[in-house]
Design a protein around this motif. Structure first.
Motif, PDB file in Angstrom:
ATOM      1  N   LYS A  30     -56.883  24.098  24.635  1.00  0.00           N
ATOM      2  CA  LYS A  30     -57.884  23.071  24.891  1.00  0.00           C
ATOM      3  C   LYS A  30     -58.615  23.379  26.198  1.00  0.00           C
ATOM      4  O   LYS A  30     -59.757  22.983  26.393  1.00  0.00           O
ATOM      5  N   ASP A  31     -57.941  24.092  27.101  1.00  0.00           N
ATOM      6  CA  ASP A  31     -58.527  24.483  28.382  1.00  0.00           C
ATOM      7  C   ASP A  31     -58.188  25.951  28.632  1.00  0.00           C
ATOM      8  O   ASP A  31     -57.132  26.277  29.174  1.00  0.00           O
ATOM      9  N   ILE A  32     -59.069  26.841  28.217  1.00  0.00           N
ATOM     10  CA  ILE A  32     -58.798  28.276  28.252  1.00  0.00           C
ATOM     11  C   ILE A  32     -58.571  28.790  29.668  1.00  0.00           C
ATOM     12  O   ILE A  32     -57.627  29.552  29.909  1.00  0.00           O
ATOM     13  N   LEU A  33     -59.383  28.380  30.619  1.00  0.00           N
ATOM     14  CA  LEU A  33     -59.231  28.884  31.988  1.00  0.00           C
ATOM     15  C   LEU A  33     -57.873  28.501  32.588  1.00  0.00           C
ATOM     16  O   LEU A  33     -57.226  29.310  33.250  1.00  0.00           O
ATOM     17  N   ARG A  34     -57.446  27.293  32.318  1.00  0.00           N
ATOM     18  CA  ARG A  34     -56.126  26.852  32.795  1.00  0.00           C
ATOM     19  C   ARG A  34     -55.016  27.659  32.108  1.00  0.00           C
ATOM     20  O   ARG A  34     -54.038  28.062  32.735  1.00  0.00           O
ATOM     21  N   ARG A  35     -55.180  27.913  30.823  1.00  0.00           N
ATOM     22  CA  ARG A  35     -54.177  28.687  30.074  1.00  0.00           C
ATOM     23  C   ARG A  35     -54.101  30.120  30.590  1.00  0.00           C
ATOM     24  O   ARG A  35     -53.015  30.684  30.704  1.00  0.00           O
ATOM     25  N   TRP A  36     -55.252  30.730  30.906  1.00  0.00           N
ATOM     26  CA  TRP A  36     -55.243  32.082  31.467  1.00  0.00           C
ATOM     27  C   TRP A  36     -54.492  32.112  32.797  1.00  0.00           C
ATOM     28  O   TRP A  36     -53.734  33.042  33.064  1.00  0.00           O
ATOM     29  N   ALA A  37     -54.690  31.088  33.616  1.00  0.00           N
ATOM     30  CA  ALA A  37     -53.975  31.013  34.896  1.00  0.00           C
ATOM     31  C   ALA A  37     -52.470  30.950  34.660  1.00  0.00           C
ATOM     32  O   ALA A  37     -51.687  31.590  35.377  1.00  0.00           O
ATOM     33  N   MET A  38     -52.056  30.225  33.629  1.00  0.00           N
ATOM     34  CA  MET A  38     -50.627  30.128  33.300  1.00  0.00           C
ATOM     35  C   MET A  38     -50.098  31.479  32.815  1.00  0.00           C
ATOM     36  O   MET A  38     -48.986  31.875  33.189  1.00  0.00           O
ATOM     37  N   HIS A  39     -50.877  32.184  31.992  1.00  0.00           N
ATOM     38  CA  HIS A  39     -50.458  33.520  31.552  1.00  0.00           C
ATOM     39  C   HIS A  39     -50.229  34.424  32.768  1.00  0.00           C
ATOM     40  O   HIS A  39     -49.201  35.102  32.865  1.00  0.00           O
ATOM     41  N   ARG A  40     -51.178  34.440  33.686  1.00  0.00           N
ATOM     42  CA  ARG A  40     -51.056  35.290  34.877  1.00  0.00           C
ATOM     43  C   ARG A  40     -49.818  34.921  35.698  1.00  0.00           C
ATOM     44  O   ARG A  40     -49.072  35.797  36.122  1.00  0.00           O
ATOM     45  N   LYS A  41     -49.617  33.632  35.903  1.00  0.00           N
ATOM     46  CA  LYS A  41     -48.456  33.163  36.671  1.00  0.00           C
ATOM     47  C   LYS A  41     -47.151  33.630  36.025  1.00  0.00           C
ATOM     48  O   LYS A  41     -46.253  34.137  36.697  1.00  0.00           O
ATOM     49  N   LYS A  42     -47.061  33.478  34.708  1.00  0.00           N
ATOM     50  CA  LYS A  42     -45.844  33.884  33.992  1.00  0.00           C
ATOM     51  C   LYS A  42     -45.655  35.397  34.028  1.00  0.00           C
ATOM     52  O   LYS A  42     -44.525  35.877  34.171  1.00  0.00           O
ATOM     53  N   LEU A  43     -46.731  36.163  33.903  1.00  0.00           N
ATOM     54  CA  LEU A  43     -46.616  37.619  33.951  1.00  0.00           C
ATOM     55  C   LEU A  43     -46.131  38.085  35.322  1.00  0.00           C
ATOM     56  O   LEU A  43     -45.223  38.912  35.418  1.00  0.00           O
ATOM     57  N   TYR A  44     -46.728  37.552  36.380  1.00  0.00           N
ATOM     58  CA  TYR A  44     -46.336  37.955  37.733  1.00  0.00           C
ATOM     59  C   TYR A  44     -44.903  37.537  38.059  1.00  0.00           C
ATOM     60  O   TYR A  44     -44.208  38.233  38.794  1.00  0.00           O
ATOM     61  N   SER A  45     -44.445  36.429  37.477  1.00  0.00           N
ATOM     62  CA  SER A  45     -43.064  35.988  37.725  1.00  0.00           C
ATOM     63  C   SER A  45     -42.070  36.594  36.727  1.00  0.00           C
ATOM     64  O   SER A  45     -40.888  36.262  36.747  1.00  0.00           O
ATOM     65  N   LYS A  46     -42.567  37.488  35.853  1.00  0.00           N
ATOM     66  CA  LYS A  46     -41.746  38.183  34.852  1.00  0.00           C
ATOM     67  C   LYS A  46     -41.050  37.217  33.889  1.00  0.00           C
ATOM     68  O   LYS A  46     -39.931  37.440  33.463  1.00  0.00           O
ATOM     69  N   ARG A  47     -41.757  36.146  33.521  1.00  0.00           N
ATOM     70  CA  ARG A  47     -41.186  35.134  32.643  1.00  0.00           C
ATOM     71  C   ARG A  47     -42.100  34.791  31.468  1.00  0.00           C
ATOM     72  O   ARG A  47     -42.033  33.708  30.920  1.00  0.00           O
ATOM     73  N   HIS A  48     -42.942  35.735  31.068  1.00  0.00           N
ATOM     74  CA  HIS A  48     -43.870  35.445  29.978  1.00  0.00           C
ATOM     75  C   HIS A  48     -43.129  35.407  28.647  1.00  0.00           C
ATOM     76  O   HIS A  48     -42.242  36.214  28.394  1.00  0.00           O
ATOM     77  N   HIS A  49     -43.511  34.467  27.794  1.00  0.00           N
ATOM     78  CA  HIS A  49     -42.848  34.303  26.495  1.00  0.00           C
ATOM     79  C   HIS A  49     -43.111  35.466  25.545  1.00  0.00           C
ATOM     80  O   HIS A  49     -42.327  35.716  24.642  1.00  0.00           O
ATOM     81  N   CYS A  50     -44.205  36.181  25.724  1.00  0.00           N
ATOM     82  CA  CYS A  50     -44.547  37.303  24.841  1.00  0.00           C
ATOM     83  C   CYS A  50     -43.994  38.597  25.447  1.00  0.00           C
ATOM     84  O   CYS A  50     -44.544  39.115  26.422  1.00  0.00           O
ATOM     85  N   VAL A  51     -42.922  39.110  24.868  1.00  0.00           N
ATOM     86  CA  VAL A  51     -42.250  40.280  25.443  1.00  0.00           C
ATOM     87  C   VAL A  51     -43.158  41.505  25.459  1.00  0.00           C
ATOM     88  O   VAL A  51     -43.062  42.345  26.353  1.00  0.00           O
ATOM     89  N   ARG A  52     -44.056  41.620  24.497  1.00  0.00           N
ATOM     90  CA  ARG A  52     -44.961  42.770  24.461  1.00  0.00           C
ATOM     91  C   ARG A  52     -45.991  42.702  25.590  1.00  0.00           C
ATOM     92  O   ARG A  52     -46.296  43.705  26.220  1.00  0.00           O
ATOM     93  N   LEU A  53     -46.498  41.522  25.854  1.00  0.00           N
ATOM     94  CA  LEU A  53     -47.439  41.341  26.955  1.00  0.00           C
ATOM     95  C   LEU A  53     -46.734  41.590  28.289  1.00  0.00           C
ATOM     96  O   LEU A  53     -47.268  42.257  29.173  1.00  0.00           O
ATOM     97  N   GLN A  54     -45.517  41.073  28.418  1.00  0.00           N
ATOM     98  CA  GLN A  54     -44.752  41.262  29.653  1.00  0.00           C
ATOM     99  C   GLN A  54     -44.415  42.735  29.875  1.00  0.00           C
ATOM    100  O   GLN A  54     -44.544  43.247  30.977  1.00  0.00           O
ATOM    101  N   ALA A  55     -44.017  43.431  28.814  1.00  0.00           N
ATOM    102  CA  ALA A  55     -43.704  44.859  28.936  1.00  0.00           C
ATOM    103  C   ALA A  55     -44.940  45.650  29.353  1.00  0.00           C
ATOM    104  O   ALA A  55     -44.857  46.559  30.182  1.00  0.00           O
TER     105      ALA A  55
END
Length: 117
Positions: A23-48
């Motif tokens: 519903k809010d793409i920019l906010r969701r992108w920020a969450m993706h970045r936060k999760k990737l940098y903290s090594k906690r992203h739900h998508c193992v392929r994206l994290q790898a």
């Protein structure tokens, strides 16, 4: 007022594409970045991919926006699933038989010798 919701992609150059809806793409992108940098992203392929190559090979892009997509979660998820089903190099790990699973990875060198659970 500019629409904020719709469908987006996160492309990892030379690896594949992740599809998402929000519903809010920019906010969701920020969450993706936060999760990737903290090594906690739900998508193992994206994290790898992030762990191997860093953010420099990532491209965030809005794929579709409309009044219908802004209002309807069902429309967003249906369109997202359509793109997931069509892309052989899709990085999504959602529970769908036609989407790539942890045991069926694209033939990219990033997945060599990686344990993905």
């Amino acid at each position: 007022m500019k629409r904020k919701g719709g469908l987006y992609t996160i492309t990892v150059w030379g690896v594949g594409t992740y599809y998402g809806e929000s519903k809010d793409i920019l906010r969701r992108w920020a969450m993706h970045r936060k999760k990737l940098y903290s090594k906690r992203h739900h998508c193992v392929r994206l994290q790898a991919s992030f762990n191997e190559y860093g953010m420099g090979v990532f491209e965030f892009k809005i794929l579709a926006q409309s009044e219908l997509l802004e209002r309807s979660v069902a429309a967003r998820t249906a369109l997202e699933q359509h793109y997931i089903n069509q892309d052989i190099n899709c990085l999504n790990t959602k529970g769908n038989d036609s989407a790539i699973t942890a045991t069926h990875m694209p033939p990219n060198p990033i997945y060599r010798n990686k344990v993905l659970r």
